[in-house]
Structures are given as structure tokens and as C-alpha cells.
Design an enzyme around this catalytic site. Structure first.
Site, PDB file in Angstrom:
ATOM      1  N   GLU A  32      -4.910   2.612  -3.943  1.00 37.97           N
ATOM      2  CA  GLU A  32      -3.448   2.669  -3.919  1.00 37.97           C
ATOM      3  C   GLU A  32      -2.872   1.385  -3.327  1.00 37.97           C
ATOM      4  O   GLU A  32      -1.782   1.359  -2.801  1.00 37.97           O
ATOM      5  CB  GLU A  32      -2.966   3.902  -3.137  1.00 37.97           C
ATOM      6  CG  GLU A  32      -3.225   3.881  -1.637  1.00 37.97           C
ATOM      7  CD  GLU A  32      -4.583   4.444  -1.234  1.00 37.97           C
ATOM      8  OE1 GLU A  32      -5.528   4.397  -2.037  1.00 37.97           O
ATOM      9  OE2 GLU A  32      -4.698   4.921  -0.086  1.00 37.97           O
TER      10      GLU A  32
ATOM     11  N   ASP B 156      -1.796   9.639 -10.140  1.00 40.38           N
ATOM     12  CA  ASP B 156      -1.860   8.557 -11.133  1.00 40.38           C
ATOM     13  C   ASP B 156      -0.461   8.155 -11.590  1.00 40.38           C
ATOM     14  O   ASP B 156      -0.135   6.974 -11.724  1.00 40.38           O
ATOM     15  CB  ASP B 156      -2.677   9.006 -12.352  1.00 40.38           C
ATOM     16  CG  ASP B 156      -4.169   9.096 -12.043  1.00 40.38           C
ATOM     17  OD1 ASP B 156      -4.560   8.674 -10.924  1.00 40.38           O
ATOM     18  OD2 ASP B 156      -4.916   9.587 -12.905  1.00 40.38           O
TER      19      ASP B 156
ATOM     20  N   ASP C 167       0.833  -1.202   0.000  1.00 40.00           N
ATOM     21  CA  ASP C 167       0.000   0.000   0.000  1.00 40.00           C
ATOM     22  C   ASP C 167       0.869   1.255   0.000  1.00 40.00           C
ATOM     23  O   ASP C 167       1.860   1.342   0.733  1.00 40.00           O
ATOM     24  CB  ASP C 167      -0.887  -0.027   1.254  1.00 40.00           C
ATOM     25  CG  ASP C 167      -1.991   1.013   1.190  1.00 40.00           C
ATOM     26  OD1 ASP C 167      -3.042   0.699   0.589  1.00 40.00           O
ATOM     27  OD2 ASP C 167      -1.792   2.115   1.719  1.00 40.00           O
TER      28      ASP C 167
ATOM     29  N   ASN D 168      -2.281  12.942  -3.192  1.00 38.08           N
ATOM     30  CA  ASN D 168      -3.257  13.426  -4.178  1.00 38.08           C
ATOM     31  C   ASN D 168      -3.704  14.853  -3.866  1.00 38.08           C
ATOM     32  O   ASN D 168      -3.811  15.692  -4.757  1.00 38.08           O
ATOM     33  CB  ASN D 168      -4.482  12.510  -4.201  1.00 38.08           C
ATOM     34  CG  ASN D 168      -4.362  11.415  -5.243  1.00 38.08           C
ATOM     35  OD1 ASN D 168      -3.636  11.556  -6.217  1.00 38.08           O
ATOM     36  ND2 ASN D 168      -5.071  10.330  -5.033  1.00 38.08           N
TER      37      ASN D 168
END
Ligand SMILES: [Mg+2]
Length: 302
Positions: free
Chosen positions: A218, A191, A174, A182
């Protein structure tokens, strides 16, 4: 297109001359396999990757209708397109073939241009369907497998592991503080970061039954078909992600990192894939709780 990529057509006809005519017609464009009776056709349909079958309706012992019925009844062959090729021109026969699931109907004597055009049209549809199937298994953002694909492949891999007798490794990986990333750098940058992490993971999955997939936002999942030095492999992944040097001011270390929680599992535990995922997830939870950017592996194989 290389020879190996060419679609494979299986020509089934009890008369040699008919098999030869159709083989001649297609062998420059496609890979052509031949079968002279129903049982051979059914065997080849299972053993080979067939895109389309040209099936003679009238054969001694097992006729084309029976072959089609059996192809449709078997999940391994039910999606192969079948074009009936027959001397009969009664509407009834045509209807019967189509009702059984044939995609098309061609009558003898065959007209080469017509047959070629029909085969080409059907193969185009087959190709489109395969392409859709491929896309449906791929994570659009990172290009690696998606969760749906993983779930399916994981079960297959578990069966392989049971046969192989070798302990294996499963990990959930993770990205740390990804929401903050973000928020701070935007979804485009997020991304891009996920793509880079996926790339690092994909390089670690090298053997035929190794799997890597984007499991959720993620979160990634990695299965290595040998559990040898699994901790070392995960440490390497963790280090490589850190070395990407993706700046992340909200992270404790100033760059993007991952947490890895895994399990080295015995062959017996491959019978319970869901439990393994839960164990890996649990290890990941502990890593997160203990401060992230680390690897924790439970070895249950001993
Ligand atoms: Mg015949």
C-alpha cells in the site's frame, strides 16, 4: 493504428533499386526508413525506434555482417531484429548471418509475397515482446508503474535533474491502517481503494520526468521534477485522498487517508538516488509515528 504507431522498418542496401523495391513493398503498411551504407544504418538504428532491419549482406566498405556485429555489440541496438537480404545462396552465408544473430534470411531476387509474410511474422513477435516488456513494467492492480519500472526510471530522472539544475521532490506515500481496511472490508475493496489512491497520485505527475509508482503493498512513490511547492502538492494529494470519502471505520477520522513523507533535494543529491529514497522513507516513518494522515517534507536543497 495511426501513422506514428506503425512499426518502423529500416532498409539497408547499397543499391538504390533494391532500396526502392523494398520501400515500395512496405510503405503502405509500415514506416520505412532507408540507409545506403553501414554507418548510416548504425546511426539510424540508434536515433530512431526501429522494429526490424532488412539488411543487405553485400555492401562495399562495411558489409552486412559487420553491421550486424556492431548492432549486436551495442546495447541500444542489440534487440532490433535483423533479416538478412542477400544475393548469395550458399548455406555457409546463411549460417554465418544466423550465427551472428539475424532472425531470418531472404535471398535475392526477392519474392514479394514471401518477404512480406516473413516481415509480418517477425513484427508480430516484436510486438508481443514489446507488450510483455510493457506489462512487466506495470503494476497489474493499479495500472501505474511498478517498482521495477520506477527504479529504472528514477535513475534516468536523476540524470535529467543533474542536467536541469532544478531542485526536485521525492515522496513516499502510504495508505494509513490499510491492513485493518483489508480485514474489515475485504481484499476486493482494498484493491479498489488502492486503485483510487493511485489515480489521485497519477494526476499529480504531469511533467515528462515526473514519476509515480506503486512501490510495495500500500506504498507509493512520487517524484516531481520540480521541487517548487512540493509540500503544497503533497498536501493537495492528502486532501484529495481524504475527499474520496472511502469509509474506514478503524481509522481515527472514519475514512481512508494517506501519510506522505518527502524530501526536496538539491541537484547534487540526485547522484545518490538510494539515499534520497531512504530520506523520504524516514520522513514517512515520522509521519506515521506522529499520528498519520499528514505531510512531512525535509528540504535539503538549501
Ligand atoms: Mg549490395
Amino acid at each position: 493504428m495511426t501513422a506514428a504507431d506503425r512499426p518502423t522498418i529500416l532498409v539497408v542496401d547499397d543499391e538504390r533499386i533494391n532500396r526502392c523495391v523494398l520501400a515500395d513493398l512496405f510503405q503502405n503498411e509500415y514506416r520505412v526508413l532507408l540507409a545506403k551504407d553501414g554507418p548510416t544504418a548504425l546511426r539510424r538504428a540508434v536515433d530512431e525506434k526501429i522494429s526490424l532491419i532488412l539488411l543487405d549482406a553485400s555492401m562495399p566498405e562495411m558489409d552486412g555482417y559487420e553491421v550486424l556485429r556492431r548492432l549486436t555489440a551495442d546495447e541500444r541496438t542489440r534487440n532490433i531484429g535483423v533479416i538478412f537480404v542477400t544475393g548469395q545462396i550458399e548455406d555457409e552465408d546463411e549460417e554465418r548471418g544466423l550465427l551472428l544473430g539475424a532472425v531470418d534470411y531472404i535471398t535475392k531476387p526477392i519474392r514479394p509475397l514471401l518477404v512480406r509474410a516473413r516481415v509480418r511474422n517477425h513484427l508480430k513477435l516484436v510486438h508481443q515482446r514489446e507488450e510483455l516488456e510493457r506489462l512487466s513494467l506495470q503494476d497489474a492492480l493499479t495500472g501505474i508503474s511498478n517498482r521495477r519500472s520506477f527504479d529504472h526510471a528514477f535513475e534516468q530522472a536523476c540524470r535529467h535533474i543533474e542536467r536541469s539544475g532544478v531542485p526536485f521532490g521525492l515522496a513516499m506515500i502510504d495508505v494509513d491502517h490499510f491492513k485493518y481496511y483489508n480485514d474489515r472490508y475485504g481484499h476486493g475493496a482494498g484493491d479498489e481503494a488502492l486503485r483510487k489512491v493511485a489515480h489521485v497520485l497519477a494526476a499529480a505527475a504531469r511533467r515528462p520526468y515526473d514519476l509515480v509508482a506503486r512501490y510495495g503493498g500500500e506504498e507509493f512513490v512520487l517524484l516531481l521534477s520540480s521541487g517548487d511547492n512540493f509540500i503544497g502538492m503533497l498536501e493537495k494529494i492528502r486532501a484529495e485522498v481524504a475527499l474520496l470519502g472511502i469509509v474506514h471505520e478503524a481509522s481515527e477520522v472514519g475514512h481512508l487517508t494517506v501519510s506522505c513523507g518527502g524530501v526536496v533535494a538539491s541537484v547534487e543529491s540526485a547522484r545518490k538516488p538510494a539515499d534520497l529514497l531512504a530520506q523520504a522513507d524516514n520522513a514517512l516513518y515520522q509521519v506515521k509515528k506522529n499520528g498519520r494522515n499528514a505531510v512531512l517534507v525535509h528540504d535539503t536543497s538549501k
